[in-house]
Scaffold this motif. Structure first.
Motif, PDB file in Angstrom:
ATOM      1  N   MET A   1      -5.748   0.258 -11.407  1.00  0.00           N
ATOM      2  CA  MET A   1      -4.596   0.771 -10.673  1.00  0.00           C
ATOM      3  C   MET A   1      -3.550  -0.334 -10.546  1.00  0.00           C
ATOM      4  SD  MET A   1      -4.522   2.532  -6.872  1.00  0.00           S
ATOM      5  CE  MET A   1      -5.689   3.803  -7.377  1.00  0.00           C
ATOM      6  N   SER A   2      -2.255   0.025 -10.802  1.00  0.00           N
ATOM      7  CA  SER A   2      -1.192  -0.957 -10.680  1.00  0.00           C
ATOM      8  C   SER A   2      -1.022  -1.355  -9.221  1.00  0.00           C
ATOM      9  CB  SER A   2       0.121  -0.383 -11.225  1.00  0.00           C
ATOM     10  OG  SER A   2       0.606   0.630 -10.368  1.00  0.00           O
ATOM     11  N   ILE A   3      -0.294  -2.448  -9.003  1.00  0.00           N
ATOM     12  CA  ILE A   3      -0.081  -2.949  -7.642  1.00  0.00           C
ATOM     13  C   ILE A   3       0.631  -1.905  -6.799  1.00  0.00           C
ATOM     14  CG2 ILE A   3       1.076  -4.736  -6.289  1.00  0.00           C
ATOM     15  CD1 ILE A   3       0.765  -6.502  -8.888  1.00  0.00           C
ATOM     16  N   ILE A   4       1.709  -1.294  -7.360  1.00  0.00           N
ATOM     17  CA  ILE A   4       2.466  -0.287  -6.621  1.00  0.00           C
ATOM     18  C   ILE A   4       1.640   0.975  -6.424  1.00  0.00           C
ATOM     19  CG2 ILE A   4       4.461   1.254  -6.757  1.00  0.00           C
ATOM     20  CD1 ILE A   4       6.030  -1.014  -8.022  1.00  0.00           C
ATOM     21  N   GLY A   5       0.944   1.404  -7.478  1.00  0.00           N
ATOM     22  CA  GLY A   5       0.106   2.599  -7.376  1.00  0.00           C
ATOM     23  C   GLY A   5      -0.993   2.431  -6.343  1.00  0.00           C
ATOM     24  N   LYS A   6      -1.579   1.227  -6.305  1.00  0.00           N
ATOM     25  CA  LYS A   6      -2.635   0.945  -5.330  1.00  0.00           C
ATOM     26  C   LYS A   6      -2.098   0.989  -3.913  1.00  0.00           C
ATOM     27  CE  LYS A   6      -6.134  -2.520  -4.163  1.00  0.00           C
ATOM     28  NZ  LYS A   6      -6.715  -3.838  -4.485  1.00  0.00           N
ATOM     29  N   LYS A   7      -0.911   0.402  -3.708  1.00  0.00           N
ATOM     30  CA  LYS A   7      -0.288   0.389  -2.377  1.00  0.00           C
ATOM     31  C   LYS A   7       0.021   1.802  -1.919  1.00  0.00           C
ATOM     32  CE  LYS A   7       1.854  -1.319   1.245  1.00  0.00           C
ATOM     33  NZ  LYS A   7       1.109  -1.965   2.352  1.00  0.00           N
ATOM     34  N   ILE A   8       0.552   2.625  -2.803  1.00  0.00           N
ATOM     35  CA  ILE A   8       0.875   4.012  -2.459  1.00  0.00           C
ATOM     36  C   ILE A   8      -0.386   4.787  -2.100  1.00  0.00           C
ATOM     37  CG2 ILE A   8       1.657   6.211  -3.472  1.00  0.00           C
ATOM     38  CD1 ILE A   8       3.777   4.565  -4.996  1.00  0.00           C
ATOM     39  N   SER A   9      -1.437   4.615  -2.907  1.00  0.00           N
ATOM     40  CA  SER A   9      -2.695   5.308  -2.650  1.00  0.00           C
ATOM     41  C   SER A   9      -3.295   4.887  -1.306  1.00  0.00           C
ATOM     42  CB  SER A   9      -3.686   5.012  -3.783  1.00  0.00           C
ATOM     43  OG  SER A   9      -4.936   5.621  -3.522  1.00  0.00           O
ATOM     44  N   GLU A  10      -3.317   3.573  -1.046  1.00  0.00           N
ATOM     45  CA  GLU A  10      -3.892   3.070   0.202  1.00  0.00           C
ATOM     46  C   GLU A  10      -3.107   3.544   1.423  1.00  0.00           C
ATOM     47  OE1 GLU A  10      -3.919  -1.129  -0.388  1.00  0.00           O
ATOM     48  OE2 GLU A  10      -5.850  -1.141  -1.460  1.00  0.00           O
ATOM     49  N   THR A  11      -1.778   3.520   1.312  1.00  0.00           N
ATOM     50  CA  THR A  11      -0.939   3.945   2.437  1.00  0.00           C
ATOM     51  C   THR A  11      -1.087   5.437   2.690  1.00  0.00           C
ATOM     52  OG1 THR A  11       0.664   2.213   1.871  1.00  0.00           O
ATOM     53  CG2 THR A  11       1.396   3.939   3.374  1.00  0.00           C
ATOM     54  N   ARG A  12      -1.122   6.210   1.622  1.00  0.00           N
ATOM     55  CA  ARG A  12      -1.301   7.668   1.762  1.00  0.00           C
ATOM     56  C   ARG A  12      -2.597   7.986   2.495  1.00  0.00           C
ATOM     57  NH1 ARG A  12      -4.445  10.980  -0.777  1.00  0.00           N
ATOM     58  NH2 ARG A  12      -4.887   9.593  -2.554  1.00  0.00           N
ATOM     59  N   LYS A  13      -3.683   7.320   2.068  1.00  0.00           N
ATOM     60  CA  LYS A  13      -4.988   7.575   2.675  1.00  0.00           C
ATOM     61  C   LYS A  13      -5.028   7.113   4.126  1.00  0.00           C
ATOM     62  CE  LYS A  13      -7.471   7.268  -1.736  1.00  0.00           C
ATOM     63  NZ  LYS A  13      -8.380   6.438  -2.574  1.00  0.00           N
ATOM     64  N   SER A  14      -4.360   5.973   4.416  1.00  0.00           N
ATOM     65  CA  SER A  14      -4.349   5.470   5.797  1.00  0.00           C
ATOM     66  C   SER A  14      -3.613   6.410   6.738  1.00  0.00           C
ATOM     67  CB  SER A  14      -3.702   4.080   5.847  1.00  0.00           C
ATOM     68  OG  SER A  14      -2.309   4.163   5.617  1.00  0.00           O
ATOM     69  N   LYS A  15      -2.685   7.195   6.188  1.00  0.00           N
ATOM     70  CA  LYS A  15      -1.938   8.158   6.996  1.00  0.00           C
ATOM     71  C   LYS A  15      -2.607   9.528   7.012  1.00  0.00           C
ATOM     72  CE  LYS A  15       2.590   5.943   6.360  1.00  0.00           C
ATOM     73  NZ  LYS A  15       2.874   5.742   7.792  1.00  0.00           N
ATOM     74  N   GLY A  16      -3.748   9.608   6.324  1.00  0.00           N
ATOM     75  CA  GLY A  16      -4.497  10.860   6.325  1.00  0.00           C
ATOM     76  C   GLY A  16      -3.857  11.971   5.508  1.00  0.00           C
ATOM     77  N   LEU A  62       7.380  -4.156  -1.121  1.00  0.00           N
ATOM     78  CA  LEU A  62       6.496  -3.689  -2.187  1.00  0.00           C
ATOM     79  C   LEU A  62       6.787  -4.402  -3.499  1.00  0.00           C
ATOM     80  CD1 LEU A  62       4.279  -1.644  -2.918  1.00  0.00           C
ATOM     81  CD2 LEU A  62       6.079  -0.002  -3.472  1.00  0.00           C
ATOM     82  N   ILE A  63       8.057  -4.515  -3.843  1.00  0.00           N
ATOM     83  CA  ILE A  63       8.458  -5.170  -5.093  1.00  0.00           C
ATOM     84  C   ILE A  63       8.152  -6.669  -5.043  1.00  0.00           C
ATOM     85  CG2 ILE A  63      10.424  -5.778  -6.544  1.00  0.00           C
ATOM     86  CD1 ILE A  63      11.638  -3.042  -5.825  1.00  0.00           C
ATOM     87  N   ASN A  64       8.417  -7.298  -3.883  1.00  0.00           N
ATOM     88  CA  ASN A  64       8.155  -8.736  -3.735  1.00  0.00           C
ATOM     89  C   ASN A  64       6.666  -9.051  -3.826  1.00  0.00           C
ATOM     90  OD1 ASN A  64      10.845  -9.462  -3.471  1.00  0.00           O
ATOM     91  ND2 ASN A  64      10.841  -9.270  -1.240  1.00  0.00           N
ATOM     92  N   SER A  65       5.830  -8.185  -3.229  1.00  0.00           N
ATOM     93  CA  SER A  65       4.378  -8.414  -3.288  1.00  0.00           C
ATOM     94  C   SER A  65       3.890  -8.294  -4.721  1.00  0.00           C
ATOM     95  CB  SER A  65       3.637  -7.415  -2.391  1.00  0.00           C
ATOM     96  OG  SER A  65       3.785  -6.089  -2.871  1.00  0.00           O
ATOM     97  N   LYS A  66       4.475  -7.367  -5.470  1.00  0.00           N
ATOM     98  CA  LYS A  66       4.118  -7.218  -6.890  1.00  0.00           C
ATOM     99  C   LYS A  66       4.484  -8.480  -7.662  1.00  0.00           C
ATOM    100  CE  LYS A  66       5.230  -4.556 -11.031  1.00  0.00           C
ATOM    101  NZ  LYS A  66       6.037  -3.463 -11.615  1.00  0.00           N
ATOM    102  N   LYS A  67       5.682  -9.013  -7.393  1.00  0.00           N
ATOM    103  CA  LYS A  67       6.147 -10.219  -8.086  1.00  0.00           C
ATOM    104  C   LYS A  67       5.260 -11.412  -7.751  1.00  0.00           C
ATOM    105  CE  LYS A  67      10.268 -13.075  -8.855  1.00  0.00           C
ATOM    106  NZ  LYS A  67       9.573 -14.356  -8.600  1.00  0.00           N
ATOM    107  N   GLN A  68       4.877 -11.549  -6.470  1.00  0.00           N
ATOM    108  CA  GLN A  68       4.035 -12.668  -6.045  1.00  0.00           C
ATOM    109  C   GLN A  68       2.679 -12.632  -6.726  1.00  0.00           C
ATOM    110  OE1 GLN A  68       3.954 -12.389  -1.788  1.00  0.00           O
ATOM    111  NE2 GLN A  68       6.060 -13.111  -1.546  1.00  0.00           N
TER     112      GLN A  68
END
Length: 215
Positions: A1-16, A62-68
């Motif tokens: 899973m890409s960095i952005i895709g992973k972040k989206i998936s994790e955030t979606r699940k955390s919000k139920g 999100l973009i900065n975390s991907k770059k880092q």
């Protein structure tokens, strides 16, 4: 899973939220959401904005975390290979030592020590000479087969030249490297040098001009 895709998936699940609910909230096609989270595509432009707004994600963060993360990965690349981490190198060395202790050192010591009393008092024949000879033999045998030692083989690592990036697979090269490793094992600084080195090298790595990398 890409960095952005992973972040989206994790955030979606955390919000139920389900993928269907996120698609409805963001006005983005469900199949697009699925492709993003399955690492089949990466959201850009309006799609990324809509998803981030629906999940209340800061796009810049999100973009900065991907770059880092990408910068960190690139800093660990040598000759196209990822440097073996300090933890993985330590684990490989520990397991290799354990195997040799069980199969070689203990039987050899018991056989060479005249009495059990002397053995228990640590009066055994293992020293610099033994470590040097054992290192020569191990390096000459394993490097042509594994491009490294037994621990490297088990943990999916290999040794390469720090100058050219070529595999370190000659018997003579392996023998010299393992000899230095065996002798330096009686000291502290040459072994723990790796803790401060930005390329995860021990002193014997530097002397032989080698890196340990992921295969």
């Amino acid at each position: 899973m890409s960095i952005i895709g992973k972040k989206i998936s994790e955030t979606r699940k955390s919000k139920g939220l389900t993928q269907e609910e996120l698609a409805e909230l963001s006005k983005v096609n469900l199949r697009t959401i699925q492709r993003i989270e399955n690492n089949e595509s990466e959201p850009r432009g309006k799609t990324l904005i809509l998803i981030c707004e629906a999940l209340d994600i800061d796009i810049e963060d999100l973009i900065n975390s991907k770059k880092q993360i990408k910068d960190n990965i690139n800093s660990n690349l040598v000759h196209g290979f990822i440097l073996a981490s300090k933890g993985k190198r330590f684990s490989a060395n520990l397991l290799e030592t354990f195997i040799y202790v069980i199969t070689v050192f203990i039987p050899y010591t018991i056989y060479k020590t005249p009495s059990l009393k002397e053995f228990l008092n640590n009066e055994n024949p293992i020293g610099f000479g033994f470590a040097a000879v054992f290192g020569l033999i191990v390096g000459a045998i394993f490097y042509p087969m594994f491009k490294g030692n037994l621990g490297h083989r088990i943990f999916g690592l290999k040794v390469i030249s720090s100058e050219t990036g070529d595999d370190y697979k000659k018997a003579t090269e392996g023998a010299i490297r393992e000899l230095l490793k065996g002798v330096f094992s009686f000291f502290i600084i040459p072994i723990i040098w790796i803790l401060w080195d930005d390329k995860n090298q021990n002193l014997y790595d530097k002397l032989t001009k080698t890196y340990v990398v992921e295969k």
